[in-house]
Enzyme design. Structure first.
Site, mmCIF file in Angstrom:
data_model
loop_
_atom_site.group_PDB
_atom_site.id
_atom_site.type_symbol
_atom_site.label_atom_id
_atom_site.label_comp_id
_atom_site.label_asym_id
_atom_site.label_seq_id
_atom_site.Cartn_x
_atom_site.Cartn_y
_atom_site.Cartn_z
ATOM 1 N N GLY A 11 7.562 -40.218 2.999
ATOM 2 C CA GLY A 11 8.233 -40.584 1.751
ATOM 3 C C GLY A 11 8.916 -39.373 1.143
ATOM 4 O O GLY A 11 9.067 -39.258 -0.076
ATOM 5 N N ASP A 158 -5.704 -38.817 -11.713
ATOM 6 C CA ASP A 158 -6.561 -39.476 -12.707
ATOM 7 C C ASP A 158 -7.540 -38.469 -13.306
ATOM 8 O O ASP A 158 -7.790 -38.453 -14.509
ATOM 9 C CB ASP A 158 -7.322 -40.634 -12.044
ATOM 10 C CG ASP A 158 -6.369 -41.572 -11.321
ATOM 11 O OD1 ASP A 158 -5.491 -42.129 -11.985
ATOM 12 O OD2 ASP A 158 -6.494 -41.709 -10.086
ATOM 13 N N HIS A 186 -8.278 -45.886 -7.206
ATOM 14 C CA HIS A 186 -7.113 -45.411 -7.957
ATOM 15 C C HIS A 186 -6.340 -46.649 -8.429
ATOM 16 O O HIS A 186 -5.380 -47.091 -7.802
ATOM 17 C CB HIS A 186 -6.209 -44.518 -7.102
ATOM 18 C CG HIS A 186 -4.888 -44.275 -7.770
ATOM 19 N ND1 HIS A 186 -4.766 -43.522 -8.915
ATOM 20 C CD2 HIS A 186 -3.648 -44.720 -7.490
ATOM 21 C CE1 HIS A 186 -3.505 -43.517 -9.294
ATOM 22 N NE2 HIS A 186 -2.805 -44.245 -8.457
HETATM 23 P P1 NAX Z 1 9.641 -43.399 -4.369
HETATM 24 O O1 NAX Z 1 10.007 -44.833 -4.244
HETATM 25 O O2 NAX Z 1 10.457 -42.472 -5.180
HETATM 26 O O3 NAX Z 1 9.579 -42.765 -2.892
HETATM 27 C C1 NAX Z 1 8.887 -43.370 -1.845
HETATM 28 C C2 NAX Z 1 9.609 -42.977 -0.566
HETATM 29 O O4 NAX Z 1 8.814 -43.435 0.525
HETATM 30 C C3 NAX Z 1 10.997 -43.611 -0.409
HETATM 31 O O5 NAX Z 1 11.955 -42.589 -0.186
HETATM 32 C C4 NAX Z 1 10.845 -44.532 0.793
HETATM 33 O O6 NAX Z 1 12.023 -44.593 1.584
HETATM 34 C C5 NAX Z 1 9.711 -43.850 1.536
HETATM 35 N N1 NAX Z 1 8.995 -44.693 2.505
HETATM 36 C C6 NAX Z 1 8.702 -46.015 2.388
HETATM 37 N N2 NAX Z 1 8.071 -46.441 3.482
HETATM 38 C C7 NAX Z 1 7.942 -45.366 4.302
HETATM 39 C C8 NAX Z 1 7.384 -45.183 5.593
HETATM 40 N N3 NAX Z 1 6.870 -46.209 6.278
HETATM 41 N N4 NAX Z 1 7.427 -43.949 6.131
HETATM 42 C C9 NAX Z 1 7.981 -42.917 5.475
HETATM 43 N N5 NAX Z 1 8.544 -43.046 4.236
HETATM 44 C C10 NAX Z 1 8.514 -44.250 3.670
HETATM 45 O O7 NAX Z 1 8.102 -43.395 -4.820
HETATM 46 P P2 NAX Z 1 7.265 -42.194 -5.451
HETATM 47 O O8 NAX Z 1 7.421 -42.232 -6.918
HETATM 48 O O9 NAX Z 1 7.572 -40.945 -4.719
HETATM 49 O O10 NAX Z 1 5.765 -42.706 -5.164
HETATM 50 C C11 NAX Z 1 5.266 -42.771 -3.862
HETATM 51 C C12 NAX Z 1 3.927 -43.483 -3.843
HETATM 52 O O11 NAX Z 1 2.965 -42.782 -4.643
HETATM 53 C C13 NAX Z 1 3.964 -44.907 -4.405
HETATM 54 O O12 NAX Z 1 3.206 -45.761 -3.539
HETATM 55 C C14 NAX Z 1 3.243 -44.765 -5.743
HETATM 56 O O13 NAX Z 1 2.655 -45.981 -6.157
HETATM 57 C C15 NAX Z 1 2.222 -43.719 -5.407
HETATM 58 N N6 NAX Z 1 1.585 -43.012 -6.516
HETATM 59 C C16 NAX Z 1 0.275 -42.683 -6.379
HETATM 60 C C17 NAX Z 1 -0.398 -41.929 -7.314
HETATM 61 C C18 NAX Z 1 -1.831 -41.560 -7.125
HETATM 62 O O14 NAX Z 1 -2.390 -40.974 -8.051
HETATM 63 N N7 NAX Z 1 -2.498 -41.859 -6.000
HETATM 64 C C19 NAX Z 1 0.265 -41.522 -8.576
HETATM 65 C C20 NAX Z 1 1.749 -41.518 -8.488
HETATM 66 C C21 NAX Z 1 2.359 -42.636 -7.692
HETATM 67 O O15 NAX Z 1 2.465 -43.773 -8.509
#
Ligand code: NAX
Length: 325
Positions: A11, A158, A186
């Site tokens: 990502g 968190d 989470h």
């Molecule tokens: P974004 O939508 O900005 O970026 C995600 C990226 O992942 C995109 O560029 C997409 O093309 C890419 N992607 C999707 N499927 C993929 C795959 N199979 N292989 C490689 N890349 C892939 O999201 P962002 O704000 O960066 O958040 C990423 C993830 O973090 C989300 O699932 C979000 O819910 C999660 N989070 C988790 C947190 C935690 O505390 N555990 C907090 C922050 C965030 O909400």
């Protein structure tokens, strides 16, 4: 020259990736060791990741050995010592929970298999992409040759929020606070627990009242992600990246006698079913996470831990039923 360490970020074209990669390139994960970065994206995010790679080059980071962008998980994970699995499938309108779990199973199963095929023997995996705990469980299930304790999910954001909200309430620096715990999933069911926390050595429970704890503090921490979206217009990014750095930095370098929170595989401690990836109080000793043993759990805490763990059990049953484990 020291042999470079290889780090993969999935990502990488997304907003967390953008905040994360520059910090890894500057040496904030492994210290004074050259870093070889692998950026894994899907076709839709590839151009953004390529752009980030150009900017990483422009940073002229002395420790940045190389940056590769790929859509192939096997190439991305070949020889990696750290894998930050950030890319995930977000929930779209009308998507049921089972659909979300299935879509992410389609990502984290193959990524687990690719890690199993090529990661270095010392690999550490941090899953950030949601639903993080269950995605980590799926990846681990597809990597039978990698010890289960190497697969973790991020609850450090968190935890950091829980520390910062207590510090703000009491008007003390975050460094005055110790012993905060985030338990469980989470998700909004997580339990930020102050029953063992201290503030300048004094029990936090002597300094805050129960009403504030139950009605303001716990919901505020658990729903902070939604608050950030409401104010900022998009989800937490730099704070999430910062927490990911904290998690991996502490895993590699140790927590020095303090504890923090991380979602790690349960050994049955505190009544959490064995094998679930749940948030616990943890210490990092000699490069391994250890669940802090023997803490007293009061009735208030027990109910909340059980509720969040029940959600994790339900997620595990759902992904089992879908054949993803
Ligand atoms: P974004 O939508 O900005 O970026 C995600 C990226 O992942 C995109 O560029 C997409 O093309 C890419 N992607 C999707 N499927 C993929 C795959 N199979 N292989 C490689 N890349 C892939 O999201 P962002 O704000 O960066 O958040 C990423 C993830 O973090 C989300 O699932 C979000 O819910 C999660 N989070 C988790 C947190 C935690 O505390 N555990 C907090 C922050 C965030 O909400």
């Amino acid at each position: 020259m020291t042999t470079p360490v290889t780090v993969a970020v999935t990502g990488a074209g997304g907003q967390i990736g953008y905040a994360l990669l520059f910090r890894i390139a500057s040496g904030q994960l492994f210290g004074e060791v050259p870093v070889r970065l692998r950026l894994l994206e899907i076709a839709a995010g590839r151009a953004a990741a390529e752009g980030t790679a150009l900017e990483l080059q422009d940073g002229a980071f002395p420790l940045l050995h190389s940056v590769d962008v790929t859509e192939d998980a096997r190439s991305a994970f070949d020889g990696v010592s750290a894998a930050l699995l950030v890319g995930a499938r977000p929930r779209s309108a009308g998507m049921e929970r089972a659909d979300l779990l299935e879509a992410n199973g389609g990502i984290f199963g193959p990524q687990g298999a690719a890690l199993n095929a090529g990661a270095a023997d010392d690999v550490r995996v941090l899953v950030v992409g949601n639903p993080a705990n269950t995605n980590a469980l799926i990846a681990s299930a597809h990597a039978p040759d990698i010890p289960a304790e190497r697969f973790t999910a991020m609850t450090r954001l968190d935890h950091n929020r829980a520390v910062a909200q207590l510090a703000a309430k009491l008007g003390v620096p975050v460094s005055a606070i110790d012993g905060v715990i985030v338990w469980g999933n989470h998700s909004a069911s997580q339990y930020p627990d102050l029953s063992h926390a201290t503030v300048n050595g004094r029990p936090a429970t002597e300094l805050v009242d129960e009403g504030w704890l139950a009605d303001e503090y716990i919901p505020r921490v658990a729903n902070r992600g939604a608050e950030i979206i409401a104010v900022r217009g998009s989800s937490s990014a730099a704070s999430a990246a910062s927490a990911a750095i904290d998690h991996l930095h502490d895993w590699v370098h140790g927590t020095g006698g303090h504890w923090t929170s991380a979602a790690v595989v349960s050994d049955g401690s505190y009544g959490v079913p064995t094998g679930l990836i749940s948030s616990f109080p943890v210490r990092s000793v000699d490069g391994r996470w250890e669940i802090v043993p023997g803490l007293d759990i009061d009735t208030f805490s027990r109910e909340r831990i059980d509720a969040s763990v029940a959600e994790l059990v339900a997620e595990r049953e759902a992904v089992r039923a879908l054949g993803l484990l």
